[in-house]
Scaffold this motif. Structure first.
Motif, short mmCIF file in Angstrom:
data_model
loop_
_atom_site.label_atom_id
_atom_site.label_comp_id
_atom_site.label_asym_id
_atom_site.label_seq_id
_atom_site.Cartn_x
_atom_site.Cartn_y
_atom_site.Cartn_z
N UNK A 1 5.57 46.29 -28.16
CA UNK A 1 4.52 47.22 -28.57
C UNK A 1 3.24 46.83 -27.84
N UNK A 2 2.76 47.66 -26.89
CA UNK A 2 1.56 47.31 -26.13
C UNK A 2 0.30 47.20 -26.99
N UNK A 3 0.34 47.78 -28.20
CA UNK A 3 -0.82 47.67 -29.08
C UNK A 3 -1.02 46.26 -29.62
N UNK A 4 0.02 45.43 -29.50
CA UNK A 4 -0.06 44.05 -29.98
C UNK A 4 -0.68 43.10 -28.94
N UNK A 5 -0.86 43.57 -27.71
CA UNK A 5 -1.41 42.73 -26.66
C UNK A 5 -2.92 42.59 -26.79
N UNK A 6 -3.47 41.61 -26.07
CA UNK A 6 -4.93 41.42 -26.06
C UNK A 6 -5.60 42.63 -25.42
N UNK A 7 -6.72 43.08 -25.98
CA UNK A 7 -7.47 44.14 -25.30
C UNK A 7 -8.09 43.57 -24.02
N UNK A 8 -8.09 44.35 -22.97
CA UNK A 8 -8.65 43.94 -21.67
C UNK A 8 -7.99 42.67 -21.16
N UNK A 9 -6.67 42.60 -21.24
CA UNK A 9 -5.94 41.39 -20.87
C UNK A 9 -6.04 41.09 -19.37
N UNK A 10 -6.03 42.12 -18.54
CA UNK A 10 -6.07 41.88 -17.09
C UNK A 10 -7.42 41.30 -16.65
N UNK A 11 -8.57 41.86 -17.09
CA UNK A 11 -9.83 41.22 -16.72
C UNK A 11 -9.96 39.80 -17.27
N UNK A 12 -9.42 39.55 -18.47
CA UNK A 12 -9.44 38.20 -19.02
C UNK A 12 -8.57 37.26 -18.18
N UNK A 13 -7.43 37.75 -17.71
CA UNK A 13 -6.56 36.94 -16.85
C UNK A 13 -7.30 36.57 -15.57
N UNK A 14 -7.94 37.56 -14.95
CA UNK A 14 -8.70 37.27 -13.72
C UNK A 14 -9.86 36.31 -13.99
N UNK A 15 -10.56 36.50 -15.09
CA UNK A 15 -11.68 35.62 -15.42
C UNK A 15 -11.21 34.19 -15.66
N UNK A 16 -10.11 34.03 -16.38
CA UNK A 16 -9.61 32.68 -16.66
C UNK A 16 -9.17 31.97 -15.39
N UNK A 17 -8.43 32.68 -14.55
CA UNK A 17 -7.94 32.05 -13.33
C UNK A 17 -9.05 31.85 -12.30
N UNK A 18 -9.95 32.79 -12.18
CA UNK A 18 -11.06 32.65 -11.23
C UNK A 18 -11.99 31.51 -11.64
N UNK A 19 -12.26 31.38 -12.92
CA UNK A 19 -13.12 30.28 -13.36
C UNK A 19 -12.46 28.94 -13.12
N UNK A 20 -11.15 28.86 -13.33
CA UNK A 20 -10.43 27.61 -13.08
C UNK A 20 -10.40 27.28 -11.58
N UNK A 21 -10.16 28.27 -10.73
CA UNK A 21 -10.17 28.04 -9.29
C UNK A 21 -11.57 27.69 -8.78
N UNK A 22 -12.59 28.36 -9.31
CA UNK A 22 -13.96 28.04 -8.93
C UNK A 22 -14.34 26.63 -9.33
N UNK A 23 -13.91 26.22 -10.49
CA UNK A 23 -14.17 24.86 -10.95
C UNK A 23 -13.47 23.84 -10.07
N UNK A 24 -12.25 24.13 -9.69
CA UNK A 24 -11.53 23.24 -8.79
C UNK A 24 -12.25 23.11 -7.45
N UNK A 25 -12.72 24.23 -6.91
CA UNK A 25 -13.46 24.19 -5.64
C UNK A 25 -14.75 23.39 -5.78
N UNK A 26 -15.46 23.58 -6.88
CA UNK A 26 -16.69 22.83 -7.11
C UNK A 26 -16.42 21.35 -7.23
#
Length: 91
Positions: free
Chosen positions: A50-75
């Protein structure tokens, strides 16, 4: 201009404390997001996906989580490279 060694040491200490706090905050965000995403995906699959059970705005959250982790690694890599640079090149 003369450099005050104690000021430099306290500045470095403050910088590394701030960097450590940033590491803890970003890694905590990533771990919490990962846990929440796993729970909602499992819950959605229990209901016949049921897609209604998923997190709202899951794709932007996925990008934010991974981008912040990669940015932190680069820093962290850049800070480590600057820290390991010989002091003769720094002057």
């Amino acid at each position: 201009m003369a450099h005050d060694k104690s000021l430099t040491i306290s500045s470095r200490t403050a910088f590394f404390c701030a960097l450590t706090a940033l590491n803890v905050a970003i890694i905590s965000f990533y771990v919490l997001w990962s846990i929440a995403d796993s729970i909602t995906v499992n819950r959605a699959e229990e209901h016949g996906f049921d897609p209604n059970q998923l997190l709202p705005h899951a794709i932007p959250l996925w990008f934010a989580a991974h981008a912040s982790l990669l940015g932190l690694l680069a820093l962290d890599v850049l800070v480590f490279m600057a820290w390991r640079r010989p002091r003769s090149q720094a002057e």
